[in-house]
Design a protein around this motif. Structure first.
Motif, PDB file in Angstrom:
ATOM      1  N   ASN A   1       5.324   5.219   3.982  1.00 55.14           N
ATOM      2  CA  ASN A   1       5.475   5.302   2.530  1.00 55.14           C
ATOM      3  C   ASN A   1       4.380   4.513   1.824  1.00 55.14           C
ATOM      4  N   LEU A   2       4.006   3.376   2.403  1.00 52.27           N
ATOM      5  CA  LEU A   2       2.977   2.543   1.786  1.00 52.27           C
ATOM      6  C   LEU A   2       1.656   3.299   1.699  1.00 52.27           C
ATOM      7  N   TYR A   3       1.379   4.096   2.724  1.00 52.60           N
ATOM      8  CA  TYR A   3       0.161   4.920   2.677  1.00 52.60           C
ATOM      9  C   TYR A   3       0.230   5.921   1.523  1.00 52.60           C
ATOM     10  N   GLY A   4       1.349   6.670   1.435  1.00 56.64           N
ATOM     11  CA  GLY A   4       1.438   7.727   0.440  1.00 56.64           C
ATOM     12  C   GLY A   4       1.629   7.223  -0.977  1.00 56.64           C
ATOM     13  N   TRP A   5       2.372   6.126  -1.130  1.00 59.40           N
ATOM     14  CA  TRP A   5       2.730   5.634  -2.453  1.00 59.40           C
ATOM     15  C   TRP A   5       1.511   5.236  -3.275  1.00 59.40           C
ATOM     16  N   THR A   6       0.493   4.689  -2.639  1.00 60.29           N
ATOM     17  CA  THR A   6      -0.667   4.198  -3.378  1.00 60.29           C
ATOM     18  C   THR A   6      -1.600   5.317  -3.840  1.00 60.29           C
ATOM     19  N   ILE A   7      -1.373   6.548  -3.371  1.00 57.43           N
ATOM     20  CA  ILE A   7      -2.253   7.645  -3.798  1.00 57.43           C
ATOM     21  C   ILE A   7      -1.505   8.731  -4.563  1.00 57.43           C
ATOM     22  N   VAL A   8      -0.165   8.626  -4.643  1.00 53.73           N
ATOM     23  CA  VAL A   8       0.613   9.618  -5.381  1.00 53.73           C
ATOM     24  C   VAL A   8       0.528   9.305  -6.868  1.00 53.73           C
TER      25      VAL A   8
END
Length: 275
Positions: free
Chosen positions: A192-199
């Motif tokens: 989630n940390l990967y995706g959250w910062t680019i969503v």
């Protein structure tokens, strides 16, 4: 002369070179996942752009871990063959549940394999399995190196649990089930940390705000995980626990028998009787 066999807690021993390689990989991974949290608002966040660099660094480091384990433990072609077989099985298991409420049976195999084969072998197995499954399912993208790291940590953690010389039988199974449950949530959280910062912004309460204080962003991140992936992670954790408790004993025995037949343990040595 009398034959003796040295027995260790792990079939694949971690030597200093393998430990150094794993520490380096993990440090790079933590930086790759976490740098956006410390970046300024004008830093130009782009995980899709840093993913190729991470993948380029990850592959030679994985090879370095394998080479270090071979040098430290004397692994041979049998160990590499077992790595390939387990990675193929794990890759084949992933499509069986992917996309359905987080029901991913490959996770319980990674737990048991990491337990039997040790943390170094487990890290390599987890990463290679995720790479193979991405090729199998067409899931190749900027997220793939991050998935490889997360699955490597997942399997490595099982190998770092108290050794089988200390915990065996039902207690070992319960420990592995508990680890599988916690690590399933941890895997989802890290990804989630990967995706959250680019969503793009999902709402004022859960969106990542570049340049905001770390504490404020972490609060939003917890809200984001709760709102978007808690049910998925719960499904993954429940399936991992159920499979571990139902077929874990048989699979542990099979993996341990295979490692003994492959002679992963220390070589037989001979000592002259004391005078």
């Amino acid at each position: 002369m009398t034959g003796t066999r040295e027995r260790g807690a792990r079939p694949v021993r971690l030597g200093p070179r393998a430990v150094a390689a794993l520490v380096l990989i993990s440090a790079i991974g933590v930086a790759a996942f976490g740098w956006p949290l410390l970046a300024g608002p004008d830093s130009g966040l782009a995980h899709s752009e840093d993913a190729p660099w991470l993948f380029a660094a990850l592959l030679p480091l994985l090879v370095g871990v394998v080479v270090a384990m071979i040098a430290d433990s004397g692994l041979d072609a049998k160990a590499v063959a077992m790595l390939g077989v387990l990675a193929a099985v794990g890759a084949a298991l992933r499509p069986l549940g992917a996309g359905t409420a987080g029901l991913e049976p490959m996770f319980f195999l990674m737990v048991l394999s990491g337990r039997v084969l040790g943390p170094g072998f487990g890290f390599v197995l987890g990463s290679v399995t995720m790479f193979a499954s991405a090729l199998l399912t067409g899931g190749v993208g900027p997220w793939m190196p991050f998935q490889m790291l997360s699955m490597g940590w997942f399997a490595m953690g099982a190998g770092l649990l108290p050794g089988p010389d200390r915990v065996r039988g039902r207690a070992e199974l319960l420990m592995l089930a508990a680890y599988g449950a916690v690590a399933s949530f941890a895997y989802g959280t890290v990804m989630n940390l990967y995706g959250w910062t680019i969503v793009p912004g999902l709402g004022s309460g859960i969106s990542f705000v570049p340049g905001d204080p770390l504490g404020d962003n972490l609060v939003r991140f917890l809200a984001y995980c709760t709102a978007t992936s808690l049910g998925w992670d719960l499904g993954r954790a429940v399936l991992t626990v159920v499979l571990t408790l139902t077929v874990g004993t048989a699979l542990l025995k099979a993996l341990r028998r295979a490692t003994r037949r492959a002679a992963f343990e220390a070589q037989v040595t001979f000592e002259a009787p004391g005078e």
